[in-house]
Design a protein around this motif. Structure first.
Motif, short mmCIF file in Angstrom:
data_model
loop_
_atom_site.label_atom_id
_atom_site.label_comp_id
_atom_site.label_asym_id
_atom_site.label_seq_id
_atom_site.Cartn_x
_atom_site.Cartn_y
_atom_site.Cartn_z
N CYS A 196 9.06 6.24 -12.08
CA CYS A 196 8.39 6.49 -10.87
C CYS A 196 8.41 5.37 -9.97
CB CYS A 196 6.96 6.97 -11.50
SG CYS A 196 5.82 7.51 -10.32
N MET A 197 8.14 4.20 -10.40
CA MET A 197 8.10 2.95 -9.62
C MET A 197 9.58 2.94 -8.95
SD MET A 197 6.64 0.67 -7.99
CE MET A 197 4.88 0.50 -8.87
N ASP A 198 10.64 2.86 -9.75
CA ASP A 198 11.90 3.04 -9.00
C ASP A 198 12.09 3.72 -7.90
OD1 ASP A 198 14.58 1.61 -9.37
OD2 ASP A 198 15.25 3.67 -9.41
N GLN A 199 11.74 5.23 -8.07
CA GLN A 199 11.65 6.05 -7.30
C GLN A 199 11.14 5.66 -5.88
OE1 GLN A 199 11.20 10.24 -8.48
NE2 GLN A 199 11.27 10.96 -6.21
N ALA A 200 9.55 5.41 -6.26
CA ALA A 200 8.65 4.82 -5.03
C ALA A 200 9.39 3.60 -4.34
CB ALA A 200 7.40 4.54 -5.57
N MET A 201 9.99 2.90 -4.94
CA MET A 201 10.52 1.65 -4.23
C MET A 201 11.67 2.09 -3.46
SD MET A 201 10.45 -1.90 -6.60
CE MET A 201 11.39 -1.30 -8.27
N ARG A 202 12.64 3.09 -3.67
CA ARG A 202 13.79 3.72 -3.18
C ARG A 202 13.19 4.13 -2.12
NH1 ARG A 202 15.28 5.49 -7.87
NH2 ARG A 202 15.11 7.73 -7.06
N GLU A 203 12.04 4.98 -2.21
CA GLU A 203 11.68 5.70 -1.00
C GLU A 203 10.90 5.08 0.00
OE1 GLU A 203 9.83 9.39 -2.49
OE2 GLU A 203 11.78 10.19 -3.55
N THR A 204 10.26 3.96 -0.39
CA THR A 204 9.63 3.28 0.50
C THR A 204 10.49 2.18 1.19
OG1 THR A 204 8.45 1.92 -1.10
CG2 THR A 204 7.31 3.82 -0.39
N LYS A 214 0.95 -1.21 0.04
CA LYS A 214 0.11 0.15 -0.04
C LYS A 214 0.94 1.25 -0.03
CE LYS A 214 -4.10 1.37 0.51
NZ LYS A 214 -5.17 1.44 -0.63
N ALA A 215 2.21 1.32 0.79
CA ALA A 215 2.81 2.43 1.05
C ALA A 215 3.39 2.61 -0.51
CB ALA A 215 4.06 2.13 2.18
N LEU A 216 3.63 1.47 -1.11
CA LEU A 216 4.71 1.60 -2.49
C LEU A 216 3.67 2.31 -3.36
CD1 LEU A 216 6.96 0.89 -4.18
CD2 LEU A 216 6.00 -1.43 -4.53
N VAL A 217 2.41 1.67 -3.47
CA VAL A 217 1.40 2.19 -4.27
C VAL A 217 0.96 3.73 -4.00
CG1 VAL A 217 -0.89 2.06 -5.12
CG2 VAL A 217 0.47 -0.36 -4.85
N GLU A 218 0.78 3.98 -2.92
CA GLU A 218 0.57 5.52 -2.57
C GLU A 218 1.91 6.35 -2.89
OE1 GLU A 218 -2.51 6.56 -1.51
OE2 GLU A 218 -2.97 4.57 -1.71
N ARG A 219 2.92 5.98 -2.59
CA ARG A 219 4.13 6.67 -2.95
C ARG A 219 4.16 6.75 -4.53
NH1 ARG A 219 5.82 11.25 -2.12
NH2 ARG A 219 8.26 11.75 -2.66
N PHE A 220 3.85 5.86 -5.32
CA PHE A 220 4.20 5.86 -6.68
C PHE A 220 3.16 6.86 -7.28
CE2 PHE A 220 2.43 4.03 -10.91
CZ PHE A 220 3.53 3.94 -11.52
N TYR A 221 1.92 6.71 -6.82
CA TYR A 221 0.95 7.79 -7.62
C TYR A 221 0.96 9.00 -6.95
CZ TYR A 221 -1.34 4.10 -10.25
OH TYR A 221 -1.70 3.18 -10.90
N ASP A 222 1.78 9.32 -5.63
CA ASP A 222 1.85 10.55 -5.37
C ASP A 222 3.05 11.18 -6.15
OD1 ASP A 222 -0.10 10.33 -3.13
OD2 ASP A 222 1.74 10.05 -1.72
N LEU A 223 3.89 10.50 -6.32
CA LEU A 223 5.13 10.96 -7.18
C LEU A 223 4.90 11.20 -8.67
CD1 LEU A 223 7.90 8.38 -6.33
CD2 LEU A 223 7.76 11.23 -6.00
N MET A 224 3.66 10.47 -9.16
CA MET A 224 3.06 10.75 -10.50
C MET A 224 2.32 12.22 -10.52
SD MET A 224 0.53 8.62 -12.64
CE MET A 224 1.15 7.22 -12.34
#
Length: 140
Positions: A105-113, A23-33
């Motif tokens: 975007c997904m790479d950044q979300a994976m790093r940030e989460t 959930k955190a990964l998905v939320e960060r992914f779309y927030d970044l988008m």
């Protein structure tokens, strides 16, 4: 032939940390988008609201990672390419630029989460294969 070590968990879902981490990964992914200008083209193909996309990606990733099959229980087989094809009808096609923005975007979300490094690498390979296969337009 390269032999990879066995992952430390039975499934990537367990390795990532379960539903809360997905959930955190998905939320960060779309927030970044929504926040990052670098993902503007990707954001443009998602319509006015990301709520539906957030929920569906969460459901999909849970099952794809080896956790609960929320997506398939609701919709059946994901048929990713077929489900994304309607975007091309409205002039929103998936080309190299959209693929690369999605991956970045997904790479950044994976790093940030905090997705564990080894899992991050494995997922990045799988995401690339899927994202490249989703392209429905040649060129950038």
């Amino acid at each position: 032939m390269q032999i990879e070590e066995k992952p430390p968990f039975a499934t990537p879902f367990e390795w990532i940390g379960g539903e809360d981490k997905v959930k955190a990964l998905v939320e960060r992914f779309y927030d970044l988008m929504e926040l990052e200008p670098a993902y503007a083209q990707l954001r443009a193909v998602h319509g006015s609201s990301l709520d539906n996309a957030r929920q569906r990606l969460f459901w999909f990733l849970c099952g794809w990672l080896g956790g609960p099959s929320y997506y398939t229980d609701r919709f059946g087989h994901p048929m990713l390419r077929a489900r994304h094809l309607p975007q091309s009808i409205g002039g929103h096609t998936i080309g190299i630029r959209e693929r690369d923005e999605w991956l970045a975007c997904m790479d950044q979300a994976m790093r940030e989460t905090g997705v564990p490094h080894d899992l991050h690498q494995r997922l990045a390979k799988s995401f690339f294969q899927t994202a490249d296969w989703m392209r429905n337009r040649a060129g950038a």
